[in-house]
Design an enzyme around this catalytic site. Structure first.
Site, short mmCIF file in Angstrom:
data_model
loop_
_atom_site.label_atom_id
_atom_site.label_comp_id
_atom_site.label_asym_id
_atom_site.label_seq_id
_atom_site.Cartn_x
_atom_site.Cartn_y
_atom_site.Cartn_z
CD GLU A 1 -2.95 -1.15 2.29
OE1 GLU A 1 -2.69 -0.47 3.30
OE2 GLU A 1 -3.99 -1.81 2.17
CD GLU B 1 -4.95 -6.13 2.96
OE1 GLU B 1 -5.72 -5.29 3.50
OE2 GLU B 1 -3.74 -6.18 3.19
#
Length: 877
Positions: free
Chosen positions: A193, A263
């Site tokens: 991320e 995710e």
């Protein structure tokens, strides 16, 4: 249709083993063998074939090794064909160059078990992982490397990062665990991320990301490399999506790379102070169906089993329980209907496999909220359709190819043959269950507690002294949560207030997380920050005496990281504006800029904690600034130093019979393990805040006194793994920081033996009623009426039907009541079909229960609750 361009990332071994993925979860599990993995613009290509991947995150560090086989077995039964895990740098390299891949840290063993259970592995190396893990997975010692800046084009960071990542690859290569070697690892993630911090580092961040990508690609793992939430992933690296609704939010930018979801949050992780957080099985299923309908071909549930943050492993303010609302709860028990509803979804999507992987796609919008997505391969008579109603409140119907289809609100119907509704995300056929905690008799057996009060150090007794309070992290080195700050000062008689209604006030500005204050050895109160704002200002009245006075402040963190230098400057600005250091201070600044505090932001290596300033208000002579009068520091607790949480340390301190509500006190008792194999837990509702140990093993932090806005603790029950226990004489130690009564602690066993079903006549037939044969959708029987199933956990059978009704029953599992339309026949029929069996299938149509179809308000719904007990015949075999 997306452009399909093959990208050979893995060199397939000479003798390809053309086996494909196991797609029928009813089959016996076989060890999965991969001979290579690559990708094209449609999907991952495993063993030379495109594949749909259904993955779930399970972290080996958050469950005990004896739990791994059962967790992986249940994951496979749930329809997964892959397991995803982060790799935890601070676990594997706690000191520079000293690596640990043993015991609970045996990553290779965990991966081998996944392979034996017929599943591939997604290895998310990071090595910054966030994951609500202490320091985002980065070892503390990195902070002390000269000229270090994390996660940017910084040579010291890149040098240590490459060394660790290479070590992980070497460990995997030893056992030939990459798909290119015949192992189960099909994807390798680098970084995590990074878009969240890219704007901070600008060009240097871009250089770093390109370096990280090239480093990972050059490690010769032979499998594709991924970067999550990194749309500009360099070269051959695949960008992936993280979030709750990637089917709606993710916009792919590379037609030659597949659309992957690393995710999908099955709930929301909890922090101390949070109210409960849930995500329904229906909403989760909708998001998955939406993603596959829109060209996605890989899903990973984060988490599939969350587990436990043992010891000090949780990040700032994160609860010890992690993602308890996942399909497998903290104890590894089925969380129904989430587990079963997703299992049915995976089976249905596999029925659509050929269309999704090879069919030509088309989209048809029908009104504002309705959409039809079709995948067709006419030459093989393959057609798959997804009918969607995105309206969150209104049901509806659409006409598709001459047939009307009813669509409940916020739902997707999946038609593997463009005709038959096999699955609707809002219609749950899976059973429900309710978790119960049973107080074990061992709670009262030998419930005798002893205590040892932690000494409150004075300035002269501390080893490290400085003029001002020292920063907490630099002192503790992340080896303990605790740091004592102590100072002493003299007060003259005429300094004290004359009026009886005025008392001196201790004021401390603190950078986080929690502080307990003692004046002349007496506890006066606690201050704390929050997950959102870790820093705080403590103000409490106190009693001072003429002459020498002592202030001792027990400061602690609840997980790294806490606050960075920019946030420190923000706090300083705030303090100067609102709280003057002394009565003569002229500082005034009203232009403070409030900055967000995150656990995954930039400059983690600069974050700070601990006491910042201290003063006494309300004296006749004005405010007394204590900040620069000299401070002593003691790292950790005496009980930690003597290891009194281990039996060998008992004799090193004095113990006395326990007294309740004693601050900074160690409590201990012995207990026998509850009989059976059910998970074990501690109910600490009677305690405040502190730390738990059993047989010398750290169970983790507890914090019951921090109430959510709903007036209840975020977590009051804590997992105590069976593998930590002995049959007899288990040594339980609780360090209580401020208040509690240990005699009221409950030892409990955990069950999900109350099983339920709630199925309507409008539900599709059970998804297992269909299969693929010769490429066509086939039924496994003649009866495609809706039905309900009840299944007990292993070695248990249904011994009682607690509730049964057909009509318009109300409530939820564990709390059903009959509605105005109720059929007396329901209970007798259910008892006949289910009692004494491990599993039973029930019809879900009114005619089977002699229901009145004209009863006003009927929902034509079957609700059943049954109780499972141990099967003594099975137990004896």
């Amino acid at each position: 249709m997306r452009v399909v361009v093959y990208h050979k990332v893995a060199c397939l071994v000479a003798a390809l083993i053309s086996i494909g993925l196991l797609v029928n979860t009813a089959m016996a599990t076989e060890e999965v063998v991969a001979s290579g993995c690559s990708y094209d613009g449609r999907s991952l290509v495993i063993n030379g074939k495109r594949e749909l991947v259904f993955s779930g995150s399970i972290h080996y560090t958050r469950s005990q090794p004896d739990m791994w086989p059962d967790l992986l077995k249940k994951s496979r039964e749930g329809g997964l064909n892959a397991i995803s895990t982060y790799v935890f740098w601070n676990v594997h390299e706690p000191e520079p160059g000293k690596f640990d891949f043993s015991g609970q840290n045996d990553l290779a063993q965990f991966i081998k078990l996944a392979q034996k259970n017929g599943m591939f592995v997604i290895l998310r190396v990071g090595p910054f992982i966030q994951a609500e893990w202490n320091h985002g997975g980065l070892p503390y010692w990195l902070r002390e490397v000269p000229d270090m800046t994390f996660r940017t084009n910084n040579e010291p960071f890149k040098r240590h990062m490459e060394k660790f990542v290479s070590k992980v690859v070497d460990e995997m290569n030893k056992d030939k665990l990459f798909a290119s070697q015949g192992g189960p690892i099909i994807l390798f993630q680098i970084e995590n991320e990074y878009n969240n911090v890219a704007a901070t580092f600008k060009e240097e961040g871009t250089k770093y990301i390109h370096w990280a990508a090239n480093m990972a690609l050059n490690l010769s793992t032979g499998v594709p490399v991924i970067m999550c939430k990194q749309n500009d992933a360099p070269g051959a690296v695949i960008p992936t999506c993280n979030g709750r609704n990637c089917g709606d939010t993710y916009v792919p930018v590379h037609s030659a790379k597949p659309i992957l979801w690393t995710e999908n949050w099955t709930a929301q992780y909890r922090v101390f102070g949070d109210p409960p957080s849930q995500r329904s099985a229906e909403d989760l299923a909708f998001s998955v169906a939406r993603f596959f309908a829109r060209s996605g071909t890989m899903i990973n549930y984060y988490m599939y089993h969350g587990g436990t943050n043992y010891g000090r492993t949780g990040a700032a303010f994160v609860t010890t329980r992690y993602y308890d609302e996942a399909p497998l709860d903290e104890y590894g028990l089925y969380k129904e209907p989430k587990w079963g509803h997703l299992k049915d979804l995976h089976h249905t999507l596999r029925l659509c496999r050929k269309g999704l992987l090879w069919g030509k796609s088309s989209v048809h919008s029908i009104g504002k909220d309705f959409e039809v997505r079709v995948y067709e391969k006419p030459d093989e008579n393959i057609c798959v359709a997804f009918l969607a109603n995105a309206n969150p409140k209104v049901d509806g119907s659409i006409n598709f190819r001459g047939t009307s289809y009813y669509l409940p609100r916020h739902s997707i119907s999946i038609l593997p043959d463009c005709k038959t509704v096999v699955y609707n995300t809002q219609k749950v056929n899976a059973q429900h269950n309710a978790r119960t905690f049973i107080v074990a008799k061992q709670t009262q057996q030998g419930n005798e507690w002893m205590m040892n009060q932690e000494p409150v150090p004075r300035y002269r007794e501390t080893a490290v002294k400085a003029m001002e309070p020292l920063e907490l992290f630099n002192m503790t080195k992340d080896r303990t949560d605790y740091l004592w700050y102590s100072t002493s000062f003299k007060i003259e008689d005429d300094d004290l207030p004359i009026r009886h209604d005025i008392r001196p006030v201790l004021q401390v500005s603190n950078l986080g997380h929690v502080m307990h204050a003692f004046v002349n050895g007496q506890y006066i109160g606690t201050g704390r920050g929050t997950k959102i704002e870790k820093s705080f200002v403590f103000q409490k009245p106190m009693e001072l005496k003429t002459g020498l006075n002592h202030i001792s402040l027990l400061n602690m963190m609840v997980g790294l990281p806490v606050i960075n230098d920019a946030q420190f400057n923000n706090l300083t600005c705030f303090l100067k504006t609102n709280y003057r250091r002394s009565s003569t201070s002229k500082t005034k600044n009203t232009s403070c800029i409030i900055l967000p505090i995150q656990d995954s932001g930039a400059y983690m290596e600069r974050r700070m904690a601990g006491v910042h300033t201290a003063s006494i208000q309300g004296l006749n002579t004005g405010t007394l600034d204590l900040t620069t009068i000299g401070w002593g520091h003691q790292v950790g607790l005496a009980g930690e130093f003597f290891k009194i949480y281990e039996e060998e340390g008992i004799s090193k301190v004095r113990w006395a019979p326990a007294v309740k509500n004693m601050p900074v006190t160690w409590y201990r008792r012995y207990f026998d393990a509850p009989e059976g194999t059910d998970p074990v837990a501690l109910d600490l509702s009677c305690m405040g805040k502190g730390f738990m140990y059993v047989n010398g093993k750290p169970l983790g932090r507890y914090w019951v006194s921090y109430l959510s806005p709903l007036g209840k603790p975020s977590q009051s029950v804590y997992h105590m793994p069976r593998s930590f226990l002995k049959p007899k004489n288990n040594y339980l130690v609780i360090f209580e920081e401020h208040t509690g009564n240990p005699k009221d602690i409950l030892i409990m066993t955990v069950k999900r033996d109350n099983i339920c079903t709630f199925v309507s006549e409008q539900n599709p037939a059970l998804s297992k009623s269909w299969s693929r044969k010769d490429g066509q959708l086939k039924t496994k029987g003649d009866d495609l009426s809706p039905a309900a199933t009840l299944t007990c956990p292993d070695k248990k059978i249904i011994n009682k039907v607690v509730f049964a009704s057909f009509g318009n029953p109300l409530g939820m599992c564990g709390n059903f009541t009959a509605g105005s339309c109720h059929t007396p026949k329901a209970i007798s029929l259910v008892e006949k079909l289910c009692v004494g069996k491990k599993s039973c299938t029930l019809p879900a149509t009114g005619k089977d229960y002699d229901a009145d179809a004209k009863c006003p308000g009927t929902a034509s719904t079957l609700a059943v609750q049954a109780k499972c007990v141990k099967n003594k015949d099975k137990e004896n075999n």
